[in-house]
Design a protein around this motif. Structure first.
Motif, short mmCIF file in Angstrom:
data_model
loop_
_atom_site.label_atom_id
_atom_site.label_comp_id
_atom_site.label_asym_id
_atom_site.label_seq_id
_atom_site.Cartn_x
_atom_site.Cartn_y
_atom_site.Cartn_z
N LYS A 154 69.42 -76.20 11.53
CA LYS A 154 69.20 -77.44 12.25
C LYS A 154 68.91 -77.18 13.73
CE LYS A 154 71.22 -82.00 12.67
NZ LYS A 154 70.51 -82.83 11.73
N GLY A 155 67.87 -77.83 14.24
CA GLY A 155 67.53 -77.75 15.65
C GLY A 155 66.73 -76.53 16.06
N SER A 156 66.29 -75.71 15.13
CA SER A 156 65.52 -74.52 15.49
C SER A 156 64.06 -74.89 15.74
CB SER A 156 65.60 -73.46 14.39
OG SER A 156 64.78 -72.37 14.72
N ARG A 157 63.60 -74.65 16.96
CA ARG A 157 62.22 -74.96 17.31
C ARG A 157 61.48 -73.73 17.80
NH1 ARG A 157 60.38 -79.80 17.84
NH2 ARG A 157 59.22 -79.31 19.71
N LEU A 158 62.06 -72.56 17.60
CA LEU A 158 61.47 -71.33 18.10
C LEU A 158 60.15 -71.02 17.41
CD1 LEU A 158 62.35 -69.33 20.25
CD2 LEU A 158 63.42 -67.98 18.45
N SER A 159 59.15 -70.62 18.18
CA SER A 159 57.82 -70.37 17.63
C SER A 159 57.64 -68.94 17.11
CB SER A 159 56.74 -70.67 18.67
OG SER A 159 56.91 -69.83 19.80
N VAL A 160 58.53 -68.04 17.49
CA VAL A 160 58.53 -66.66 17.02
C VAL A 160 59.95 -66.34 16.60
CG1 VAL A 160 58.23 -64.23 17.68
CG2 VAL A 160 56.65 -65.95 18.56
N MET A 161 60.14 -65.95 15.34
CA MET A 161 61.50 -65.67 14.89
C MET A 161 61.52 -64.51 13.91
SD MET A 161 62.11 -68.99 12.42
CE MET A 161 61.52 -70.14 13.65
N PRO A 162 62.60 -63.72 13.96
CA PRO A 162 62.72 -62.61 13.02
C PRO A 162 63.03 -63.10 11.62
CG PRO A 162 64.66 -62.74 14.42
CD PRO A 162 63.71 -63.79 14.90
N VAL A 163 62.62 -62.31 10.64
CA VAL A 163 62.91 -62.56 9.23
C VAL A 163 63.52 -61.27 8.70
CG1 VAL A 163 61.93 -63.13 6.95
CG2 VAL A 163 60.90 -64.10 9.04
N ASN A 164 64.68 -61.37 8.03
CA ASN A 164 65.24 -60.12 7.51
C ASN A 164 64.46 -59.68 6.27
OD1 ASN A 164 66.57 -60.95 5.00
ND2 ASN A 164 68.17 -61.87 6.26
N GLU A 165 64.57 -58.41 5.94
CA GLU A 165 63.75 -57.82 4.87
C GLU A 165 63.98 -58.50 3.52
OE1 GLU A 165 62.52 -53.46 3.02
OE2 GLU A 165 64.17 -53.59 4.46
N ASN A 166 65.23 -58.81 3.20
CA ASN A 166 65.53 -59.45 1.92
C ASN A 166 64.88 -60.83 1.83
OD1 ASN A 166 67.00 -59.71 -0.64
ND2 ASN A 166 68.23 -61.22 0.45
N GLU A 167 65.01 -61.62 2.88
CA GLU A 167 64.39 -62.95 2.88
C GLU A 167 62.87 -62.85 2.91
OE1 GLU A 167 68.00 -65.72 4.52
OE2 GLU A 167 66.49 -65.13 5.99
N TRP A 168 62.32 -61.84 3.58
CA TRP A 168 60.87 -61.62 3.56
C TRP A 168 60.39 -61.45 2.12
CZ3 TRP A 168 56.77 -61.71 6.88
CH2 TRP A 168 55.58 -61.15 6.41
N GLU A 169 61.05 -60.59 1.37
CA GLU A 169 60.66 -60.33 -0.03
C GLU A 169 60.77 -61.58 -0.87
OE1 GLU A 169 59.17 -57.65 -1.06
OE2 GLU A 169 59.41 -56.64 0.86
N ILE A 170 61.85 -62.33 -0.71
CA ILE A 170 62.05 -63.56 -1.47
C ILE A 170 60.95 -64.57 -1.14
CG2 ILE A 170 63.57 -65.58 -1.72
CD1 ILE A 170 65.93 -63.54 -1.27
N LEU A 171 60.65 -64.74 0.14
CA LEU A 171 59.63 -65.70 0.56
C LEU A 171 58.23 -65.28 0.12
CD1 LEU A 171 61.08 -66.55 4.07
CD2 LEU A 171 60.94 -68.10 2.10
N CYS A 172 57.93 -63.99 0.19
CA CYS A 172 56.63 -63.50 -0.30
C CYS A 172 56.46 -63.81 -1.78
CB CYS A 172 56.49 -62.00 -0.06
SG CYS A 172 55.95 -61.53 1.56
N ARG A 173 57.47 -63.48 -2.53
CA ARG A 173 57.41 -63.72 -3.98
C ARG A 173 57.23 -65.21 -4.27
NH1 ARG A 173 61.03 -60.41 -5.10
NH2 ARG A 173 62.83 -61.74 -4.80
N ALA A 174 57.99 -66.03 -3.60
CA ALA A 174 57.90 -67.49 -3.80
C ALA A 174 56.53 -68.02 -3.38
CB ALA A 174 59.01 -68.20 -3.03
#
Length: 157
Positions: A131-151
């Motif tokens: 909630k409230g995150s408006r950042l235009s550049v943000m890190p993604v951890n490796e596990n979530e990267w893989e999950i999001l790529c697959r999805a």
């Protein structure tokens, strides 16, 4: 290698704009948030992977992937009085704003929408779902990267 999510408004610059450039590379400039600037200046490096996320549009979400092809350097728009991103307090000797170069890698067949992302119980640390995150550049951890790529690759939008 690190993973990132960069937000953009597709009316201004989209994954299609990037893919249609002759060399499919473009500076990621105009970022005027200090935390995002710090990521671009200090942490985003050549070879990192980036989700291109469309915001402020009908369907917000992850549209595709780019690769960082040049690490942080002074954003030239800050020195141009004609630019919307001009900063009179910035000088070439002491730049305040930084950019990186991104190179197109992949456009997903369908957008992975924010609604889909928020419904994924495995995505818990990504600032995008907080909630409230408006950042235009943000890190993604490796596990979530893989999950999001697959999805994204399986997305039925």
């Amino acid at each position: 290698m690190a993973y990132w999510l960069f937000k953009t408004e597709p009316d201004t610059f989209s994954i299609d704009d990037l893919s249609n450039r002759s060399n499919q590379t473009e500076p990621w400039d105009g970022v005027r948030n200090y935390q995002a600037r710090n990521f671009l200046r200090d942490d985003v490096t050549e070879g990192d992977s980036v989700f291109i996320y469309h915001s402020s549009c009908k369907t917000v979400g992850i549209a595709g992937i780019a690769t960082i092809s040049r690490s942080g350097y002074a954003d030239s728009t800050q020195f141009n009085p004609e630019s919307a991103y001009f900063d009179p307090k910035s000088t070439p000797e002491n730049p305040r704003w930084f950019c990186v170069d991104v190179t197109f890698k992949e456009k997903f067949a369908r957008m992975l929408s924010l609604k889909q992302i928020k419904s994924m119980p495995q995505i818990t640390t990504l600032a995008l779902v907080k909630k409230g995150s408006r950042l235009s550049v943000m890190p993604v951890n490796e596990n979530e990267w893989e999950i999001l790529c697959r999805a994204a690759r399986e997305s039925k939008a």
